[in-house]
Design a protein around this motif. Structure first.
Motif, PDB file in Angstrom:
ATOM      1  N   ASP A   1      81.246  42.153  32.274  1.00 17.44           N
ATOM      2  CA  ASP A   1      81.200  43.310  33.168  1.00 17.44           C
ATOM      3  C   ASP A   1      82.555  43.991  33.287  1.00 17.44           C
ATOM      4  OD1 ASP A   1      82.109  41.048  34.471  1.00 17.44           O
ATOM      5  OD2 ASP A   1      81.223  41.548  36.413  1.00 17.44           O
ATOM      6  N   TRP A   2      83.624  43.212  33.308  1.00 21.07           N
ATOM      7  CA  TRP A   2      84.970  43.792  33.342  1.00 21.07           C
ATOM      8  C   TRP A   2      85.240  44.595  32.063  1.00 21.07           C
ATOM      9  CZ3 TRP A   2      89.063  42.326  37.033  1.00 21.07           C
ATOM     10  CH2 TRP A   2      88.598  41.509  38.072  1.00 21.07           C
ATOM     11  N   TRP A   3      84.825  44.052  30.943  1.00 24.87           N
ATOM     12  CA  TRP A   3      85.048  44.696  29.642  1.00 24.87           C
ATOM     13  C   TRP A   3      84.283  46.011  29.554  1.00 24.87           C
ATOM     14  CZ3 TRP A   3      88.464  45.323  26.288  1.00 24.87           C
ATOM     15  CH2 TRP A   3      88.246  45.490  24.918  1.00 24.87           C
ATOM     16  N   ARG A   4      83.036  45.988  29.983  1.00 29.22           N
ATOM     17  CA  ARG A   4      82.220  47.205  29.940  1.00 29.22           C
ATOM     18  C   ARG A   4      82.843  48.319  30.794  1.00 29.22           C
ATOM     19  NH1 ARG A   4      77.038  47.104  27.904  1.00 29.22           N
ATOM     20  NH2 ARG A   4      76.165  45.067  27.351  1.00 29.22           N
ATOM     21  N   LYS A   5      83.419  47.973  31.930  1.00 30.22           N
ATOM     22  CA  LYS A   5      84.027  48.975  32.798  1.00 30.22           C
ATOM     23  C   LYS A   5      85.290  49.576  32.181  1.00 30.22           C
ATOM     24  CE  LYS A   5      82.296  46.847  37.069  1.00 30.22           C
ATOM     25  NZ  LYS A   5      82.670  46.053  38.265  1.00 30.22           N
ATOM     26  N   LEU A   6      86.030  48.783  31.414  1.00 30.81           N
ATOM     27  CA  LEU A   6      87.287  49.269  30.840  1.00 30.81           C
ATOM     28  C   LEU A   6      87.087  50.080  29.563  1.00 30.81           C
ATOM     29  CD1 LEU A   6      90.405  49.169  31.117  1.00 30.81           C
ATOM     30  CD2 LEU A   6      90.363  47.148  29.631  1.00 30.81           C
ATOM     31  N   LEU A   7      86.092  49.744  28.778  1.00 35.48           N
ATOM     32  CA  LEU A   7      85.929  50.348  27.450  1.00 35.48           C
ATOM     33  C   LEU A   7      85.924  51.879  27.437  1.00 35.48           C
ATOM     34  CD1 LEU A   7      83.488  47.938  25.579  1.00 35.48           C
ATOM     35  CD2 LEU A   7      85.801  48.612  24.866  1.00 35.48           C
ATOM     36  N   PRO A   8      85.326  52.565  28.407  1.00 36.55           N
ATOM     37  CA  PRO A   8      85.369  54.030  28.358  1.00 36.55           C
ATOM     38  C   PRO A   8      86.777  54.617  28.397  1.00 36.55           C
ATOM     39  CG  PRO A   8      83.638  53.297  29.845  1.00 36.55           C
ATOM     40  CD  PRO A   8      84.445  52.078  29.491  1.00 36.55           C
ATOM     41  N   LEU A   9      87.755  53.836  28.837  1.00 41.68           N
ATOM     42  CA  LEU A   9      89.137  54.308  28.901  1.00 41.68           C
ATOM     43  C   LEU A   9      89.938  53.971  27.646  1.00 41.68           C
ATOM     44  CD1 LEU A   9      89.961  53.301  32.586  1.00 41.68           C
ATOM     45  CD2 LEU A   9      89.519  55.608  31.721  1.00 41.68           C
ATOM     46  N   ILE A  10      89.356  53.182  26.744  1.00 43.64           N
ATOM     47  CA  ILE A  10      90.081  52.695  25.569  1.00 43.64           C
ATOM     48  C   ILE A  10      89.660  53.491  24.334  1.00 43.64           C
ATOM     49  CG2 ILE A  10      90.546  50.694  24.106  1.00 43.64           C
ATOM     50  CD1 ILE A  10      91.705  50.554  26.979  1.00 43.64           C
ATOM     51  N   ASP A  11      90.649  53.990  23.593  1.00 45.49           N
ATOM     52  CA  ASP A  11      90.377  54.764  22.377  1.00 45.49           C
ATOM     53  C   ASP A  11      90.399  53.905  21.123  1.00 45.49           C
ATOM     54  OD1 ASP A  11      90.343  57.582  23.560  1.00 45.49           O
ATOM     55  OD2 ASP A  11      92.272  56.807  24.278  1.00 45.49           O
ATOM     56  N   ALA A  12      91.220  52.878  21.116  1.00 48.57           N
ATOM     57  CA  ALA A  12      91.298  51.983  19.960  1.00 48.57           C
ATOM     58  C   ALA A  12      91.683  50.593  20.438  1.00 48.57           C
ATOM     59  CB  ALA A  12      92.311  52.481  18.930  1.00 48.57           C
ATOM     60  N   VAL A  13      91.096  49.574  19.806  1.00 47.74           N
ATOM     61  CA  VAL A  13      91.398  48.196  20.173  1.00 47.74           C
ATOM     62  C   VAL A  13      91.517  47.354  18.912  1.00 47.74           C
ATOM     63  CG1 VAL A  13      88.938  47.637  20.493  1.00 47.74           C
ATOM     64  CG2 VAL A  13      90.681  46.210  21.578  1.00 47.74           C
ATOM     65  N   ASN A  14      92.490  46.461  18.912  1.00 48.23           N
ATOM     66  CA  ASN A  14      92.555  45.400  17.914  1.00 48.23           C
ATOM     67  C   ASN A  14      92.328  44.087  18.644  1.00 48.23           C
ATOM     68  OD1 ASN A  14      93.712  43.175  16.225  1.00 48.23           O
ATOM     69  ND2 ASN A  14      94.043  44.883  14.817  1.00 48.23           N
ATOM     70  N   ILE A  15      91.290  43.367  18.234  1.00 54.09           N
ATOM     71  CA  ILE A  15      90.925  42.110  18.873  1.00 54.09           C
ATOM     72  C   ILE A  15      91.238  40.950  17.947  1.00 54.09           C
ATOM     73  CG2 ILE A  15      89.031  40.727  19.830  1.00 54.09           C
ATOM     74  CD1 ILE A  15      87.669  43.295  20.684  1.00 54.09           C
ATOM     75  N   ASP A  16      91.938  39.957  18.458  1.00 58.60           N
ATOM     76  CA  ASP A  16      92.213  38.737  17.693  1.00 58.60           C
ATOM     77  C   ASP A  16      90.951  37.878  17.647  1.00 58.60           C
ATOM     78  OD1 ASP A  16      94.878  39.159  17.033  1.00 58.60           O
ATOM     79  OD2 ASP A  16      95.624  38.239  18.861  1.00 58.60           O
ATOM     80  N   LEU A  17      90.450  37.664  16.448  1.00 54.67           N
ATOM     81  CA  LEU A  17      89.378  36.689  16.232  1.00 54.67           C
ATOM     82  C   LEU A  17      90.053  35.514  15.542  1.00 54.67           C
ATOM     83  CD1 LEU A  17      86.418  35.893  16.373  1.00 54.67           C
ATOM     84  CD2 LEU A  17      86.022  37.192  14.267  1.00 54.67           C
TER      85      LEU A  17
END
Length: 274
Positions: free
Chosen positions: A153-169
């Protein structure tokens, strides 16, 4: 009476005055507060490729900001001085408005916005959220470099503000994630949710003897392809650091070989630090 921090899967139960595993969130006055809000340990104008992002505004610069704390405990951490730090670490105060003013000032040097990076930025969720909203108001872009260990739920709320993300897998086994104090399924969910909502790239650091088999990288890239085969994957080389300072670096040939394995499933695979 203790209360729970709901930001990530750890869900730290904290009594008054206690600080969470991430060292950046604590119970103060009966509520969970970000202890690193507006407290910077690093600020630099970086090439966007350093995040790393290869398919997002190539050739541009981005104002990169870091604080302290992290909700994982990677034995190979490259930024342990700040990721492993807490409230006593030296910082400089920087309100969201001040940060955005600096980002705008640097537009003449090719700056496109703000990147939240260096330590794990999401343990300072509220600062990222507040800055990101102001960055968009200023007509600039938000970049996030994260381990992806955040509640849905925290992630879903933040995503509209993020233009690009690099996620460590960091690998594709629960065994390896458990050793790092993390949760593979949380990261997979974050990747899946980010895909299609913002520009997404993924990084996997190859650590000898831990996540360097063809079978693991084939499974990882196959899963990533099932989300979107056009997600860029960065295969990076490990160098001795932190609790793994006595380990040899990843052989260059291993990085290239595993990148070729990943290309069986993915269109864009890059090798880093070789």
């Amino acid at each position: 009476m203790s209360i729970s921090c709901e930001l990530c899967f750890h869900r730290c139960q904290l009594a008054e005055g206690q600080t969470g595993l991430c060292r950046a969130r604590g119970n103060r006055g009966g509520r969970i507060v970000p202890l690193n809000y507006g407290k910077l340990t690093a600020l630099a104008l970086d090439p966007i490729e350093k995040k790393p992002l290869r398919r997002f505004h190539p050739g541009s610069m981005v104002l990169s900001v870091g604080s302290f704390g992290c909700n994982l405990s990677c034995s190979f951490c490259q930024n342990i001085e700040i990721a492993g730090a807490g409230e006593t670490f030296p910082t400089r105060d920087c309100a969201p408005e001040t940060l955005v003013q600096e980002a705008v000032r640097l537009a003449c040097r090719g700056n496109i916005g703000v990147a939240y990076t260096y330590n794990e930025p999401l343990v300072g969720y509220e600062y990222v959220r507040d800055c990101a909203a102001l960055v968009h108001q200023a007509g600039m872009l938000n970049v996030l470099v994260t381990n992806g260990t955040i509640a849905e739920d925290w992630w879903r709320k933040l995503l509209p503000l993020i233009d690009a993300v690099n996620i460590d897998l960091k690998g594709f086994t629960e065994r390896w994630y458990c050793a790092l104090g993390g949760d593979l399924e949380s990261v997979k969910r974050s990747i899946s949710l980010a895909a299609g909502r913002c520009h997404l790239e993924v990084t996997t650091l190859i650590v000898p003897g831990e996540n360097d088999t063809e079978e693991e990288i084939r499974a990882l890239s196959r899963w990533l392809s099932s989300v979107d085969s056009h997600i860029p994957l960065h295969i990076s080389r490990f160098f001795p650091r932190h609790r793994m300072a006595d380990c040899p670096p990843t052989p260059v040939e291993t990085v290239y070989r595993l990148a070729d394995v990943a290309r069986e499933e993915l269109h864009d695979v890059y090798t880093g630090n070789c």
